[in-house]
Design a protein around this motif. Structure first.
Motif, PDB file in Angstrom:
ATOM      1  N   LEU A  14       0.868  -1.169   0.000  1.00 31.80           N
ATOM      2  CA  LEU A  14       0.000   0.000   0.000  1.00 31.80           C
ATOM      3  C   LEU A  14       0.905   1.218   0.000  1.00 31.80           C
ATOM      4  N   PHE A  15       0.817   2.042  -1.026  1.00 27.57           N
ATOM      5  CA  PHE A  15       1.699   3.213  -1.180  1.00 27.57           C
ATOM      6  C   PHE A  15       3.165   2.797  -1.130  1.00 27.57           C
ATOM      7  N   ASP A  16       3.501   1.721  -1.839  1.00 27.97           N
ATOM      8  CA  ASP A  16       4.873   1.194  -1.912  1.00 27.97           C
ATOM      9  C   ASP A  16       5.430   0.742  -0.567  1.00 27.97           C
ATOM     10  N   THR A  17       4.556   0.432   0.382  1.00 28.12           N
ATOM     11  CA  THR A  17       4.973  -0.025   1.704  1.00 28.12           C
ATOM     12  C   THR A  17       4.342  -1.389   1.979  1.00 28.12           C
ATOM     13  N   PRO A  18       5.161  -2.376   2.353  1.00 28.96           N
ATOM     14  CA  PRO A  18       4.595  -3.689   2.662  1.00 28.96           C
ATOM     15  C   PRO A  18       3.587  -3.598   3.806  1.00 28.96           C
ATOM     16  N   GLY A  19       2.536  -4.395   3.726  1.00 37.09           N
ATOM     17  CA  GLY A  19       1.509  -4.402   4.761  1.00 37.09           C
ATOM     18  C   GLY A  19       1.792  -5.363   5.894  1.00 37.09           C
ATOM     19  N   TRP A  20       2.886  -6.130   5.787  1.00 36.25           N
ATOM     20  CA  TRP A  20       3.221  -7.083   6.832  1.00 36.25           C
ATOM     21  C   TRP A  20       4.731  -7.270   6.871  1.00 36.25           C
ATOM     22  N   LYS A  21       5.218  -7.795   7.994  1.00 36.19           N
ATOM     23  CA  LYS A  21       6.641  -8.063   8.158  1.00 36.19           C
ATOM     24  C   LYS A  21       6.807  -9.153   9.197  1.00 36.19           C
ATOM     25  N   ARG A  22       7.739 -10.056   8.969  1.00 32.95           N
ATOM     26  CA  ARG A  22       8.046 -11.088   9.958  1.00 32.95           C
ATOM     27  C   ARG A  22       9.065 -10.533  10.941  1.00 32.95           C
ATOM     28  N   ILE A  23       8.803 -10.736  12.208  1.00 31.82           N
ATOM     29  CA  ILE A  23       9.705 -10.276  13.262  1.00 31.82           C
ATOM     30  C   ILE A  23      10.186 -11.507  14.017  1.00 31.82           C
ATOM     31  N   GLY A  27      12.342 -10.285  18.920  1.00 28.35           N
ATOM     32  CA  GLY A  27      12.697  -9.129  18.116  1.00 28.35           C
ATOM     33  C   GLY A  27      11.737  -7.978  18.372  1.00 28.35           C
ATOM     34  N   THR A  28      12.078  -6.823  17.909  1.00 25.24           N
ATOM     35  CA  THR A  28      11.213  -5.657  18.048  1.00 25.24           C
ATOM     36  C   THR A  28      11.123  -4.944  16.698  1.00 25.24           C
ATOM     37  N   GLN A  29      10.071  -4.205  16.557  1.00 25.01           N
ATOM     38  CA  GLN A  29       9.870  -3.416  15.346  1.00 25.01           C
ATOM     39  C   GLN A  29       9.164  -2.134  15.737  1.00 25.01           C
ATOM     40  N   HIS A  30       9.591  -1.024  15.188  1.00 25.78           N
ATOM     41  CA  HIS A  30       8.981   0.273  15.460  1.00 25.78           C
ATOM     42  C   HIS A  30       8.235   0.710  14.202  1.00 25.78           C
ATOM     43  N   ALA A  31       6.996   1.117  14.358  1.00 26.62           N
ATOM     44  CA  ALA A  31       6.199   1.596  13.221  1.00 26.62           C
ATOM     45  C   ALA A  31       5.546   2.919  13.592  1.00 26.62           C
ATOM     46  N   VAL A  32       5.496   3.818  12.643  1.00 27.37           N
ATOM     47  CA  VAL A  32       4.887   5.126  12.841  1.00 27.37           C
ATOM     48  C   VAL A  32       3.750   5.270  11.843  1.00 27.37           C
ATOM     49  N   TYR A  33       2.603   5.725  12.311  1.00 21.12           N
ATOM     50  CA  TYR A  33       1.436   5.905  11.460  1.00 21.12           C
ATOM     51  C   TYR A  33       0.909   7.328  11.616  1.00 21.12           C
ATOM     52  N   ALA A  34       0.343   7.835  10.573  1.00 22.41           N
ATOM     53  CA  ALA A  34      -0.345   9.120  10.623  1.00 22.41           C
ATOM     54  C   ALA A  34      -1.640   8.966   9.827  1.00 22.41           C
ATOM     55  N   ALA A  35      -2.708   9.495  10.358  1.00 24.26           N
ATOM     56  CA  ALA A  35      -4.003   9.447   9.669  1.00 24.26           C
ATOM     57  C   ALA A  35      -4.524  10.872   9.522  1.00 24.26           C
ATOM     58  N   PHE A  36      -5.205  11.139   8.417  1.00 25.74           N
ATOM     59  CA  PHE A  36      -5.746  12.466   8.201  1.00 25.74           C
ATOM     60  C   PHE A  36      -6.934  12.387   7.250  1.00 25.74           C
ATOM     61  N   LEU A  37      -7.723  13.418   7.267  1.00 22.79           N
ATOM     62  CA  LEU A  37      -8.808  13.614   6.310  1.00 22.79           C
ATOM     63  C   LEU A  37      -8.550  14.928   5.597  1.00 22.79           C
TER      64      LEU A  37
END
Length: 80
Positions: A14-23, A27-37
């Protein structure tokens, strides 16, 4: 997103970004999201790109003729 694993795998990027990842275990993973209208002109046929600028988001029309900029204080800090 409240969808199952199989649907997530099948959806792809979605928008050139994978929707899933194996950890790996422990292990740890940091993800940042932003939502807007945002409201865009009714004449637009689609959206080509959404990008960040200093304290704003720039939404570009699919025909690349026009864009809309909306205030988004601190958005550039989310990119790390």
């Amino acid at each position: 997103m409240p969808i199952g694993k199989e649907a997530t795998f099948l959806a792809g990027k979605l928008f050139d970004t994978p929707g899933w990842k194996r950890i790996p275990a422990r292990g740890t993973q940091h993800a940042v999201y932003a939502a807007f209208l945002a409201e865009v002109p009714k004449s637009w046929r689609g959206i080509r790109d959404i990008r960040t600028a200093k304290n704003s988001l720039v939404i570009s029309e699919s025909d690349a003729r026009d864009s809309v900029t909306i205030a988004a204080g601190g958005i550039s800090e989310l990119q790390g």
